[in-house]
Design an enzyme around this catalytic site. Structure first.
Site, PDB file in Angstrom:
ATOM      1  N   GLY A  18       1.004  -1.288   0.241  1.00  0.00           N
ATOM      2  CA  GLY A  18       0.158   0.139   0.013  1.00  0.00           C
ATOM      3  C   GLY A  18       0.847   1.313  -0.058  1.00  0.00           C
ATOM      4  N   LEU A  19       0.332   2.270   0.365  1.00  0.00           N
ATOM      5  CA  LEU A  19       1.099   3.688   0.435  1.00  0.00           C
ATOM      6  C   LEU A  19       2.322   3.373   1.290  1.00  0.00           C
ATOM      7  CD1 LEU A  19      -1.523   6.475   0.464  1.00  0.00           C
ATOM      8  CD2 LEU A  19      -0.241   5.679  -1.668  1.00  0.00           C
ATOM      9  N   GLY A  66       3.746   0.885   2.404  1.00  0.00           N
ATOM     10  CA  GLY A  66       4.926  -0.339   2.024  1.00  0.00           C
ATOM     11  C   GLY A  66       5.546  -0.146   0.765  1.00  0.00           C
ATOM     12  N   ARG A 121     -16.184  13.409  12.043  1.00  0.00           N
ATOM     13  CA  ARG A 121     -16.740  12.110  11.978  1.00  0.00           C
ATOM     14  C   ARG A 121     -17.342  11.365  13.187  1.00  0.00           C
ATOM     15  NH1 ARG A 121     -12.070   9.644   7.881  1.00  0.00           N
ATOM     16  NH2 ARG A 121     -12.443  11.315   6.112  1.00  0.00           N
ATOM     17  N   HIS A 153     -14.428   2.238   9.313  1.00  0.00           N
ATOM     18  CA  HIS A 153     -13.791   2.920   8.310  1.00  0.00           C
ATOM     19  C   HIS A 153     -12.271   2.725   8.369  1.00  0.00           C
ATOM     20  CE1 HIS A 153     -12.557   5.342   4.953  1.00  0.00           C
ATOM     21  NE2 HIS A 153     -12.059   6.231   5.620  1.00  0.00           N
ATOM     22  N   GLU A 165      -1.137   2.516   8.414  1.00  0.00           N
ATOM     23  CA  GLU A 165      -2.317   2.125   9.071  1.00  0.00           C
ATOM     24  C   GLU A 165      -1.946   1.161  10.106  1.00  0.00           C
ATOM     25  OE1 GLU A 165      -6.256   1.817   7.216  1.00  0.00           O
ATOM     26  OE2 GLU A 165      -7.195   1.018   9.146  1.00  0.00           O
ATOM     27  N   ARG A 168      -8.825   9.885  13.555  1.00  0.00           N
ATOM     28  CA  ARG A 168      -8.321  10.384  12.645  1.00  0.00           C
ATOM     29  C   ARG A 168      -8.905  11.480  11.697  1.00  0.00           C
ATOM     30  NH1 ARG A 168      -7.774   9.454   7.118  1.00  0.00           N
ATOM     31  NH2 ARG A 168      -9.162   7.669   7.150  1.00  0.00           N
TER      32      ARG A 168
HETATM   33  C1  LIG Z   1     -12.967   3.728   1.003  1.00  0.00           C
HETATM   34  C2  LIG Z   1     -11.819   4.344   1.733  1.00  0.00           C
HETATM   35  C3  LIG Z   1     -11.529   5.800   1.474  1.00  0.00           C
HETATM   36  C4  LIG Z   1     -10.484   6.461   1.974  1.00  0.00           C
HETATM   37  N1  LIG Z   1     -10.283   7.567   1.758  1.00  0.00           N
HETATM   38  C5  LIG Z   1      -9.232   8.181   2.481  1.00  0.00           C
HETATM   39  C6  LIG Z   1      -8.682   9.656   2.119  1.00  0.00           C
HETATM   40  O1  LIG Z   1      -9.398  10.269   1.349  1.00  0.00           O
HETATM   41  N2  LIG Z   1      -7.725  10.242   2.799  1.00  0.00           N
HETATM   42  C7  LIG Z   1      -6.997   9.359   3.572  1.00  0.00           C
HETATM   43  O2  LIG Z   1      -5.872   9.989   4.102  1.00  0.00           O
HETATM   44  N3  LIG Z   1      -7.181   8.319   3.945  1.00  0.00           N
HETATM   45  C8  LIG Z   1      -8.278   7.660   3.314  1.00  0.00           C
HETATM   46  N4  LIG Z   1      -8.506   6.432   3.722  1.00  0.00           N
HETATM   47  C9  LIG Z   1      -7.681   5.516   4.546  1.00  0.00           C
HETATM   48  C10 LIG Z   1      -6.353   5.004   3.565  1.00  0.00           C
HETATM   49  O3  LIG Z   1      -6.627   4.738   2.581  1.00  0.00           O
HETATM   50  C11 LIG Z   1      -5.667   4.252   4.439  1.00  0.00           C
HETATM   51  O4  LIG Z   1      -5.643   4.076   5.944  1.00  0.00           O
HETATM   52  C12 LIG Z   1      -4.408   3.703   3.939  1.00  0.00           C
HETATM   53  O5  LIG Z   1      -4.375   3.776   2.356  1.00  0.00           O
HETATM   54  C13 LIG Z   1      -3.565   2.475   4.330  1.00  0.00           C
HETATM   55  O6  LIG Z   1      -2.345   2.517   3.872  1.00  0.00           O
HETATM   56  P1  LIG Z   1      -1.695   1.299   4.171  1.00  0.00           P
HETATM   57  O7  LIG Z   1      -0.143   1.432   3.231  1.00  0.00           O
HETATM   58  O8  LIG Z   1      -1.123   1.306   5.797  1.00  0.00           O
HETATM   59  O9  LIG Z   1      -2.114  -0.144   3.765  1.00  0.00           O
HETATM   60  P2  LIG Z   1      -2.835  -0.760   2.920  1.00  0.00           P
HETATM   61  O10 LIG Z   1      -2.957   0.076   1.748  1.00  0.00           O
HETATM   62  O11 LIG Z   1      -4.226  -1.421   3.263  1.00  0.00           O
HETATM   63  O12 LIG Z   1      -2.032  -2.025   2.265  1.00  0.00           O
HETATM   64  C14 LIG Z   1      -1.825  -3.174   2.958  1.00  0.00           C
HETATM   65  C15 LIG Z   1      -0.819  -4.274   2.254  1.00  0.00           C
HETATM   66  O13 LIG Z   1      -0.522  -5.004   2.864  1.00  0.00           O
HETATM   67  C16 LIG Z   1      -0.687  -6.276   2.239  1.00  0.00           C
HETATM   68  N5  LIG Z   1      -0.917  -7.184   3.557  1.00  0.00           N
HETATM   69  C17 LIG Z   1      -1.613  -7.206   4.330  1.00  0.00           C
HETATM   70  N6  LIG Z   1      -1.627  -8.387   5.139  1.00  0.00           N
HETATM   71  C18 LIG Z   1      -0.542  -9.217   4.516  1.00  0.00           C
HETATM   72  C19 LIG Z   1       0.104 -10.456   4.887  1.00  0.00           C
HETATM   73  N7  LIG Z   1      -0.630 -11.069   6.138  1.00  0.00           N
HETATM   74  N8  LIG Z   1       0.920 -10.825   3.841  1.00  0.00           N
HETATM   75  C20 LIG Z   1       1.313 -10.170   2.835  1.00  0.00           C
HETATM   76  N9  LIG Z   1       0.783  -9.087   2.744  1.00  0.00           N
HETATM   77  C21 LIG Z   1      -0.206  -8.552   3.465  1.00  0.00           C
HETATM   78  C22 LIG Z   1      -1.693  -6.092   1.269  1.00  0.00           C
HETATM   79  O14 LIG Z   1      -1.586  -6.854   0.113  1.00  0.00           O
HETATM   80  C23 LIG Z   1      -1.512  -4.673   0.969  1.00  0.00           C
HETATM   81  O15 LIG Z   1      -0.423  -4.597  -0.095  1.00  0.00           O
HETATM   82  C24 LIG Z   1      -9.645   5.569   3.043  1.00  0.00           C
HETATM   83  C25 LIG Z   1      -9.813   4.207   3.478  1.00  0.00           C
HETATM   84  C26 LIG Z   1     -10.919   3.688   2.722  1.00  0.00           C
HETATM   85  C27 LIG Z   1     -11.379   2.305   3.302  1.00  0.00           C
END
Ligand SMILES: Cc1cc2nc3c(=O)[nH]c(=O)nc-3n(C[C@H](O)[C@H](O)[C@H](O)COP(=O)(O)OP(=O)(O)OC[C@H]3O[C@@H](n4cnc5c(N)ncnc54)[C@H](O)[C@@H]3O)c2cc1C
Ligand code: FES
Lengths: 250, 640
Positions: free
Chosen positions: B42-43, B45, B333, B404, B428, B438
């Protein structure tokens, strides 16, 4: 509603595979198409039969994971949506529905409706980026970009990489996908330095992956859930010609 | 173990700069001698993996999706904050810091939040340089909007697809490093355990989701960027595959879990339509800028959106405007969500289920014209129509809160290291910056801050002290971890009961929503704890997982994740019971003001609750990290 589903079942990449018919009943028109398959899968599990495997994740039309050919059309009968956004109110009681995976040499079936789309990742790896490292970027407002250009780049960047364009094309060409990225970066000043090498490398990789040639039938644009336009393919043709004239790459 | 947050000394605004100077560096030529595992694309990683590879480290990157580009970050809609102050409306790093601390209801660390605000500007520069097509004004400069009730316009956006565009930017940087051979990518691969040798994280055990093969990967450090755990509620706005497995299994190996009960419930989602519901769809918060939220003054069970149009003004209760005249429909929120629940609990909810309120655009359309509204929200209106079948240009939308985001997560210090040496948590998945609530558009900011601008520095400090030697994956510790993983899988396959994984997950979700959702109280939490235990016991006796390990097996994958949710859920309850105050998204009914607003109890609860796993079937131990506030004055939030 009650429906008869004809679903492609294939145990793994080496299995021959074939259609199998399933009856589902009491389907609510408010369900999404994938929720309808969830219902079927719960029933199959209770009966001790392997549930239908399909790809999905966000279920809101943005991750590009879901990928089903429904009654012969990628993402089903409705325009401009993905499979996960399709609702059962688009069908009628008693319908027969055929569900297949994307079909393309470059997208081998993994299991049932799941295919391997890693070829798309490799096309991006071939040049779908601006070569800058983290840190040291100039202030974001240092390079003004006309709104019209930024908007057009965004139109191209909206591609979700689902592969419906390939599934829709009789040649299984990946031209719409590949051009969307090339076009986005060609439009923006940030992508300018590498524009010639980028188009050559990405097109080369696309061919290398076994995607077919583009013969401009436009089926890809018609089935694209994000309505990515053929304009990007036209731009890439021009980019490619310009690159061939001016560079020594590939 | 006493928790050491490693917050650098000195004035707030200088901490990060000083820290970067003081920490150890790894010589450029030696970076290639270190291997780093990054779980998650995700963002957080993807940005971390790309940046570390650019520096010269050897990176292995893992995700469960078929492509890194599909991580759940892709779904974020609204935007990303930064303190650029381009609109000249009084924003600054300090104001972004202050808003985030206050918005989080004073339950986060000053130093972390300040750093976040500080690097926010670099993020925008970086993304633009990558070619992220942010919205622009006619003059060609970047456009900003105000988001989630902020008093300044500091949110950058790319239509309604900001997460997608930011993630594709990070994915492109990652792809470039893959092409260079600096990152090795493992898609459709799930991490199932972390391997610890001599107290240090030295690798992971994974399952290939196509073949079922269990194998190990060794490294000098392991980064978890695996997202949030909102799906513990079954229904949420998270992607279907989002899960807690990586974080939870790390927790069981010794990483403390912080503030697990802090969950965010978003007020504007499409309501549940029936038992078949598999996930909930968020309608962007921006809709509250023009939509007015109401329910009928007197209960009108089953009231439809079509009927609503003819309800006269004097029979409508615009309850947010009535209760919060200053902020109206733009209250934060948590406040908006809780109020929706309150009116529905009073029986004034609308729609077939009574679990919905109206979000009405009639006035805005009258005032601005349909074209202006279409321009602003066209895609959201279309999406709503697609899902609900109603036309929001003609009838009000129906909305209801949904789970959410999870503010809680693995405890990390200022360097983003968990309580296990060499194990980091980003995005996250960690607990760090958002306190008890948040703010909109700040999760994207935090994920990219962690990945692009924090970890590339802080990891060096750790690796510089490590020997280059690699641990071979046939080391006893890897063998043992693999055996444990295999045994857990076999156990799931052996049960062969009569209930599906989803049935258990739904049951758990209902308990969590009813007792650990928008409002919590001691008695309900006690009931929840018992019920969760019952479901967990029943799960291990009755779950039906078909097929084998040695194949693609979606029910097996899901079973493992639900098994972990069933454990995490209980810890969320314990945490909610411990925190007898209300703060942010955590509303304890016992702790409210006379007007029914959340009441913090600062002298007792100004701490991070960090939980330590104590072994199967034993209560977890609580350690407290006291929060010190030197730069902001704690006030009770008021939006009246
Ligand atoms: C519908 C929606 C709208 C949103 N809008 C906003 C917004 O407008 N502005 C804002 O700031 N935030 C927003 N958020 C929140 C934000 O999108 C997330 O908090 C953020 O993108 C999380 O990023 P991350 O990189 O931490 O994890 P994620 O993007 O969730 O990535 C997780 C990664 O981990 C991997 N993974 C998980 N478990 C395992 C495992 N056991 N083994 C291997 N890989 C694994 C997955 O494959 C994925 O690649 C929104 C969230 C949602 C649900
Ligand atoms: S599941 Fe994400 S686009 Fe359909």
């Amino acid at each position: 509603m009650n429906l008869t589903l004809h679903i492609w079942r294939q145990k793994n990449s080496t299995d021959k595979g074939g259609f199998k018919a399933y009856e589902v009943s009491n389907i609510s028109p408010d369900m999404s198409f994938l929720e309808m398959i969830d219902v079927l899968n719960e029933e199959l599990t209770h009966k001790g039969e392997d549930p239908v495997h399909f790809d999905h994740d966000c279920r809101e039309g943005i991750c590009g994971t879901c990928s089903m050919v429904i009654n012969g059309r990628p993402h089903g009968p409705k325009q401009a949506i993905t499979t996960c956004q399709l609702h059962m109110r688009s069908f009628n009681d008693g319908d027969d529905i055929t569900i297949e995976p994307w079909r393309a040499k470059a997208f081998p079936v993994v299991k049932d409706l799941i295919v391997d789309r890693s070829a798309f990742d490799r096309i991006i790896q071939a040049g779908g980026y601006v070569s800058i490292n983290t840190g040291g970027a100039p202030d974001a407002n240092e390079i003004p970009i006309p709104k019209r250009i930024a908007d057009e780049a965004m139109d191209a960047a909206a591609c979700i990489g689902c592969g419906a364009c390939v599934a829709a094309c009789k040649n299984a060409s990946a031209m719409l996908f590949t051009s969307a990225k090339i076009s986005q970066l060609a439009l923006l000043p940030q992508g300018n330095t590498e524009r010639h090498s980028r188009v050559e490398k990405m097109i080369w990789q696309m061919e290398e992956e076994g995607f077919g040639a583009c013969t401009n039938t436009g089926a890809c644009e018609a089935e694209c859930p994000k309505e990515i336009s053929l304009v990007h393919i036209a731009r890439v043709h021009r980019e490619y010609m310009a690159a061939k004239v001016s560079s020594h790459n590939v | 173990m006493a928790l050491d947050s490693k917050i650098p000394a000195g004035p707030l605004a200088e901490k990060w700069t000083k820290h970067k100077f003081n920490i150890k560096l790894v010589n450029p030529a030696n970076k290639r001698k270190y291997d780093v595992i990054v779980v998650g694309t995700g963002l957080a990683g993807a940005s971390a993996a790309a940046s570390l590879a650019e520096l010269g480290y050897n990176v292995k990157s893992f995700c469960y999706q078929d492509s890194p580009r599909r991580a759940h970050s892709i779904a974020a809609q609204g935007g990303i904050n930064a303190a650029k102050n381009y609109p000249n409306d009084g924003d600054s790093i300090f104001r972004l810091f202050y808003d985030t601390i206050k918005g989080g209801d004073y339950r986060s660390r000053e130093a972390n939040v300040y750093r976040l605000a500080e690097v926010s500007n670099n993020i925008i520069d970086q993304c633009v340089a990558q070619g992220v097509p942010f919205a622009r004004e006619y003059g060609g400069l970047l456009d900003n909007r105000s988001f989630g009730g902020a008093q300044v316009s500091r949110t950058f956006y790319a239509r309604g697809q900001t997460g997608q565009q930011l993630l594709l930017g990070a994915y492109s940087a990652l792809s470039r490093q893959i092409a260079k051979g600096k990152v090795e990518l493992f898609p459709r691969t799930e991490m199932l355990d972390v391997v610890i040798i001599e107290g240090k994280a030295r690798g992971i055990v994974v399952r290939d989701l196509v073949t079922g093969k269990i194998s190990s990967h060794s490294a000098h450090a392991v980064l978890l960027a695996t997202g949030g755990y909102g799906n513990v509620f079954y229904l949420s706005t998270n992607a279907m595959g989002a899960n807690a497995t990586a974080a939870w299994r790390a927790h069981k190996k010794g990483a403390y879990f912080a503030n697990p009960c802090f969950t965010q419930i978003h007020p504007t989602c499409i309501p549940v339509s029936g038992d078949h519901q598999s996930k909930l769809t968020l309608m962007s918060e921006s809709l509250r800028n023009d939509g007015r939220i109401w329910v009928p003054k007197k209960a009108m069970p089953g009231l439809t959106a079509k009927e609503a149009v003819s309800i006269p003004e004097e029979e409508r209760d615009y309850y947010l405007e009535r209760r919060y005249p200053a902020f109206g429909n733009l209250v934060p929120r948590d406040v908006a969500s809780r109020n929706a629940k309150m009116v529905c609990d009073e029986g004034r909810g609308v729609g077939a289920t009574g679990q919905a309120v109206f979000l009405d655009f009639a006035d805005a359309i009258k005032r601005l014209g349909e074209d202006v509204i279409r321009d602003k929200y066209g895609n959201l209106f279309d999406m709503y129509r697609q899902i609900q079948g109603d036309n929001p240009y003609e009838v009000p939308m129906m909305i209801y809160p949904a789970v959410h985001y999870t503010m809680g997560g693995l405890w990390v210090d200022y360097n983003l290291m968990t309580t296990i040496d060499g194990l980091y948590a980003l995005g996250e998945c960690n607990f760090s910056d958002h306190g008890a609530n948040r703010l909109g558009a700040s999760a994207l900011m935090q994920g990219l801050a962690d990945g692009y601008f924090v970890i590339p520095y802080t990891i060096g400090d750790y690796l510089a002290g490590m020997a280059y030697d690699k641990v071979p994956t046939d080391h006893e510790a890897f063998r043992q971890a693999e055996d444990e993983v295999k045994e857990k899988i076999n156990k799931l396959l052996r049960v062969n009961g009569d209930k599906t994984v989803d049935e258990f997950h739904k049951e758990l979700g209902k308990v969590m929503w009813d007792y650990v959702g928008m409002a919590r109280n001691e008695e309900g939490l006690k009931i929840a704890k018992e019920k969760i235990r019952e479901i967990r016991e029943s799960f291990w006796q009755n779950v039906k997982v078909l097929g084998d390990n040695e194949e693609m097996n979606l029910s097996l994958e899901k079973a493992g994740r639900v098994a972990d949710f069933l454990e995490l859920a209980e810890l969320m309850v314990d945490d909610a019971r411990d925190r007898k105050e209300s703060c942010g998204g955590h509303f304890r009914e016992e702790s409210q003001t006379e007007e029914g607003e959340a009441k913090r109890i600062d002298d007792q609860y100004s701490y991070v609750a960090a939980w330590k796993y104590q072994g199967e079937g034993r209560e977890e131990a609580l350690e407290k990290e006291t929060l010190e506030f030197e730069n902001v004055k704690l006030t009770q939030r008021s939006y009246k």
